[in-house]
Enzyme design. Sequence first.
Site, PDB file in Angstrom:
ATOM      1  CD  GLU A  53      16.138 -14.677   3.942  1.00  0.00           C
ATOM      2  OE1 GLU A  53      15.371 -15.084   4.751  1.00  0.00           O
ATOM      3  OE2 GLU A  53      16.600 -13.474   4.311  1.00  0.00           O
ATOM      4  CG  ASP A  62      -2.008   0.971   1.233  1.00  0.00           C
ATOM      5  OD1 ASP A  62      -2.954   0.975   0.400  1.00  0.00           O
ATOM      6  OD2 ASP A  62      -2.051   2.022   2.175  1.00  0.00           O
TER       7      ASP A  62
HETATM    8  C1  NOJ Z   1      -4.243   2.884  -0.696  1.00  0.00           C
HETATM    9  C2  NOJ Z   1      -5.465   2.052  -0.719  1.00  0.00           C
HETATM   10  O1  NOJ Z   1      -5.813   1.451  -1.850  1.00  0.00           O
HETATM   11  C3  NOJ Z   1      -6.690   2.834  -0.304  1.00  0.00           C
HETATM   12  O2  NOJ Z   1      -7.880   2.221  -0.392  1.00  0.00           O
HETATM   13  C4  NOJ Z   1      -6.251   3.498   1.206  1.00  0.00           C
HETATM   14  O3  NOJ Z   1      -7.253   4.261   1.503  1.00  0.00           O
HETATM   15  C5  NOJ Z   1      -5.031   4.235   0.937  1.00  0.00           C
HETATM   16  N1  NOJ Z   1      -3.875   3.483   0.236  1.00  0.00           N
HETATM   17  C6  NOJ Z   1      -4.492   4.495   2.156  1.00  0.00           C
HETATM   18  O4  NOJ Z   1      -4.063   3.254   2.996  1.00  0.00           O
END
Ligand code: NOJ
Length: 555
Positions: free
Chosen positions: A258, A209
Amino acid sequence: MASSGEQWWRDAVIYQIYPRSWADSNGDGIGDLPGITARLPHLAELGVDALWLSPFYTSPQHDAGYDVADYRAVDPIFGDLTAFDELTTRAHTLGLRVIVDVVPNHSSNEHPWFRAALASAPGSPERARYLFRDGRDNGELPPNNWRSQFGGPAWTRVTEPDGTPGQWYLHLFDTTQPDFDWTNQEVRDEFEDVLRFWLDREVDGFRIDVAHGLVKAPGLPHVDLDLDPSVAATALSPMWDQPGVHEIYRSWRTLVDEYAVDGDDADRILCAEAWVLPSDALAQYVREDELHQSFNFEYLMTPWLAADQRATVTRSLAQAETVGAPQTWVLSNHDVVRHATRLGYPQVSGPQRIEGISADDPQPDAMLGLRRARAATAVMLALPGSAYLFQGEELGLPEATQLPDDVRQDPTFARTDGTSKGRDGCRVPVPWEGGVPSYGFGPGDSAWLPQPVEYGVLAADRQRGVVGSTLDLYSTLLSVRRRLRLGRGTVTWLDGYPDDVLAFSVTATNGSVTVLANLGDVPVPLPADAVVLASSQPRETGAVLGSDETVWLRA
Ligand code: NOJ
């Protein structure tokens, strides 16, 4: 596990499950892990290689789980670790790999580390795991002018343990999502440990993310507010795409490698969610010693116009080639308007609108959107590289564009005072059976977001085995793609077609196809002897290629 050849991820089709919206086993209206496990045969029949689960970790759910309070536990609304292990085992038995989300840019404000930070003094080691700073102007103003991605300032002021107004902490997203300080070795060690925790539970990889946001420019300088906001979200900003992120990913690559002790088929993979432009900067994330994949959001945002599509595909393939990486195509996910709806609007050159839609906005032409979405998917799944599908796109689901404001849960909606409608419209629970409550999403009467009435006819059971349905189209495309190994092929653009037609061949080891996609208004004759392997619309033998149709012909 079925073998899909060397470095399986290079041409894998990976299906995104948004756990709260895929299948609910206990009738509480929210999807869960046992619900997913029970529905996994749908994915095996569809013919994808892997699934990616959006976060199911312990979380107060202020951002639907992207606010993690415990990175090593399953939130009770989704199940528990045993349910997770059962899901993984079942998926592997069905020949499906399992990718999970890792959320390293920020935690929840209910994470024990953040609670400890609030309870500790400025300058303490507890605060040093996050980005606490003194404010400007006697502490009254935030340390800099950064804005949250969800609207409002990116800083929140805390009350110190002694009750006085205190420091500020950075949150690029919601105020409940404090950003970690990735210059802190403790943060780095913690996340490597989290990766190992899930690798030891047999996951096949991670979707990272906000992969471009972990490292901030030294000194946290002001953003140049004169920059166009779409530009500000890229390499020119002090919070995005800083060179230091690459060192983190090199170290993560060493770690996951790994685990690939049994040869290429055991590769555990890393995929970046990095909204980085220009695309040559994005290619840096998939250098040989870094991540395996990085979503191609430029492709997702490319309008359905032949010149734009051709340019994006050509550039994307060339850029991936410079680093020896495959492309990672994607048309929909849980953050953007579904492509069956995006494409139902007039197409204009430049990045497409991906923001939420409400009943007060102009509504899409749903039939046109679906027709184009099917044609666009047929282009995407012919292209070499990996591709990600978002749950429900195989049913042709449109965005829910008429959600009442009082059911919206995306923090973006509240933080912008409703100016941005947020992302709930693409997150509406999936319909499995027409004509029953919640369209078979679960045994309860309703789902956490109301489903549009048109989801009834699009339910999986109404499409399964129906020739010409969107579900049938996806299975056909995936099966031909797999049989011919198109994902490992080479693209050659073909001359002799009108400008509005995307025409290319894909030459692969097991066969070749000619792909023709008509993005114009004028029907295009097909060669008299054409053998149609797949078609985005049901067709008569020898018929012309109509507007917004794609065919795969035997080359
Ligand atoms: C990207 C994620 O896909 C989204 O849903 C989220 O709100 C933001 N990052 C923050 O984590």
